[in-house]
Design a protein around this motif. Structure first.
Motif, PDB file in Angstrom:
ATOM      1  N   ALA A 110       1.749   5.749 -14.473  1.00 17.38           N
ATOM      2  CA  ALA A 110       2.539   5.202 -13.293  1.00 17.38           C
ATOM      3  C   ALA A 110       3.590   5.617 -12.964  1.00 17.38           C
ATOM      4  O   ALA A 110       3.992   5.921 -11.584  1.00 17.38           O
ATOM      5  CB  ALA A 110       2.378   3.576 -13.492  1.00 17.38           C
ATOM      6  N   ARG A 118      -4.255   2.092  -5.977  1.00 24.13           N
ATOM      7  CA  ARG A 118      -4.623   0.621  -5.618  1.00 24.13           C
ATOM      8  C   ARG A 118      -6.094   0.520  -6.557  1.00 24.13           C
ATOM      9  O   ARG A 118      -6.213  -0.754  -7.065  1.00 24.13           O
ATOM     10  CB  ARG A 118      -4.840   0.545  -4.171  1.00 24.13           C
ATOM     11  CG  ARG A 118      -5.204  -0.753  -3.914  1.00 24.13           C
ATOM     12  CD  ARG A 118      -5.204  -1.168  -2.333  1.00 24.13           C
ATOM     13  NE  ARG A 118      -5.289   0.066  -1.278  1.00 24.13           N
ATOM     14  CZ  ARG A 118      -5.791   0.098  -0.250  1.00 24.13           C
ATOM     15  NH1 ARG A 118      -6.270  -1.127   0.044  1.00 24.13           N
ATOM     16  NH2 ARG A 118      -5.624   1.245   0.504  1.00 24.13           N
ATOM     17  N   GLN A 173      -6.773   1.592  -9.275  1.00 25.51           N
ATOM     18  CA  GLN A 173      -6.404   1.631 -10.709  1.00 25.51           C
ATOM     19  C   GLN A 173      -6.104   0.183 -10.920  1.00 25.51           C
ATOM     20  O   GLN A 173      -6.355  -0.553 -12.142  1.00 25.51           O
ATOM     21  CB  GLN A 173      -5.330   2.531 -10.826  1.00 25.51           C
ATOM     22  CG  GLN A 173      -5.035   2.345 -12.564  1.00 25.51           C
ATOM     23  CD  GLN A 173      -3.621   3.392 -12.576  1.00 25.51           C
ATOM     24  OE1 GLN A 173      -3.202   4.009 -11.708  1.00 25.51           O
ATOM     25  NE2 GLN A 173      -3.257   3.408 -13.719  1.00 25.51           N
ATOM     26  N   ARG A 174      -5.170  -0.535  -9.977  1.00 24.09           N
ATOM     27  CA  ARG A 174      -4.613  -1.961 -10.289  1.00 24.09           C
ATOM     28  C   ARG A 174      -5.726  -2.753 -10.216  1.00 24.09           C
ATOM     29  O   ARG A 174      -5.857  -3.776 -10.979  1.00 24.09           O
ATOM     30  CB  ARG A 174      -3.373  -2.105  -9.162  1.00 24.09           C
ATOM     31  CG  ARG A 174      -2.364  -1.657  -9.407  1.00 24.09           C
ATOM     32  CD  ARG A 174      -1.270  -1.822  -8.417  1.00 24.09           C
ATOM     33  NE  ARG A 174      -0.060  -1.297  -8.633  1.00 24.09           N
ATOM     34  CZ  ARG A 174       1.020  -1.094  -7.722  1.00 24.09           C
ATOM     35  NH1 ARG A 174       0.771  -1.811  -6.406  1.00 24.09           N
ATOM     36  NH2 ARG A 174       2.065  -0.770  -7.879  1.00 24.09           N
ATOM     37  N   ARG A 175      -6.837  -2.610  -9.263  1.00 25.85           N
ATOM     38  CA  ARG A 175      -7.682  -3.344  -9.271  1.00 25.85           C
ATOM     39  C   ARG A 175      -8.839  -3.397 -10.357  1.00 25.85           C
ATOM     40  O   ARG A 175      -9.325  -4.511 -10.961  1.00 25.85           O
ATOM     41  CB  ARG A 175      -8.897  -3.089  -8.068  1.00 25.85           C
ATOM     42  CG  ARG A 175      -8.052  -3.346  -6.569  1.00 25.85           C
ATOM     43  CD  ARG A 175      -9.091  -3.156  -5.486  1.00 25.85           C
ATOM     44  NE  ARG A 175      -8.442  -3.518  -4.485  1.00 25.85           N
ATOM     45  CZ  ARG A 175      -8.793  -2.918  -3.359  1.00 25.85           C
ATOM     46  NH1 ARG A 175      -9.691  -2.006  -3.073  1.00 25.85           N
ATOM     47  NH2 ARG A 175      -8.028  -3.238  -2.104  1.00 25.85           N
ATOM     48  N   LYS A 231      -7.805  -2.733 -13.454  1.00 28.41           N
ATOM     49  CA  LYS A 231      -6.832  -3.258 -14.602  1.00 28.41           C
ATOM     50  C   LYS A 231      -7.011  -5.055 -14.306  1.00 28.41           C
ATOM     51  O   LYS A 231      -7.062  -5.533 -15.478  1.00 28.41           O
ATOM     52  CB  LYS A 231      -5.518  -2.705 -14.689  1.00 28.41           C
ATOM     53  CG  LYS A 231      -5.554  -1.382 -15.288  1.00 28.41           C
ATOM     54  CD  LYS A 231      -4.002  -0.847 -15.313  1.00 28.41           C
ATOM     55  CE  LYS A 231      -4.106   0.446 -15.903  1.00 28.41           C
ATOM     56  NZ  LYS A 231      -2.757   0.926 -15.960  1.00 28.41           N
TER      57      LYS A 231
END
Length: 126
Positions: free
Chosen positions: A59, A116, A118-120, A122
């Motif tokens: 990140a 975005r 990637q965050r979803r 995780k």
């Protein structure tokens, strides 16, 4: 090829080539060494070095790549408006700035969408 690291790599290579092209063309036309023409190449080398970190979903490196791209796009936007207002023509420098801006916007878009997603991903694992 819609992965952020691939787009970053292609954009970095374009920046390196544009910087070298501008430097060589200035030298061939006027015979002087204009080192400021190498600014896109330096940004390209930095972004190219960030490609592996983006691929590994680091990140910090991804955000640094985004910041460097934003700085380059803003800097190119300022320079293109300065050149268009002063010369009222679309010369080689302005075309290079347009390529840098368009590529930067596309690169930033892909980075934002990638991180975005990637965050979803995780969030679903939690």
């Amino acid at each position: 090829m819609d992965k952020a690291h691939n787009i970053n790599k292609v954009y970095a290579l374009i920046l390196i080539l544009l910087g070298l092209f501008g430097f060589i063309m200035r030298y061939m036309e006027l015979g002087d060494m204009q080192y400021t023409a190498l600014i896109p190449a330096v940004f390209g080398l930095i972004l190219f070095a960030f490609t592996r970190g983006i691929k590994n979903e680091n990140a910090v490196i991804g955000h640094l790549a985004g910041v460097f791209t934003i700085v380059l796009v803003v800097m190119s936007s300022v320079m293109i408006t300065k050149g268009l207002v002063a010369e009222f023509s679309l010369g080689r420098k302005q075309i290079i700035f347009l390529i840098v801006i368009a590529g930067g916007i596309y690169s930033l878009r892909s980075q934002f969408l990638y991180f975005r997603a990637q965050r979803r991903r995780k969030a679903k694992l939690k």
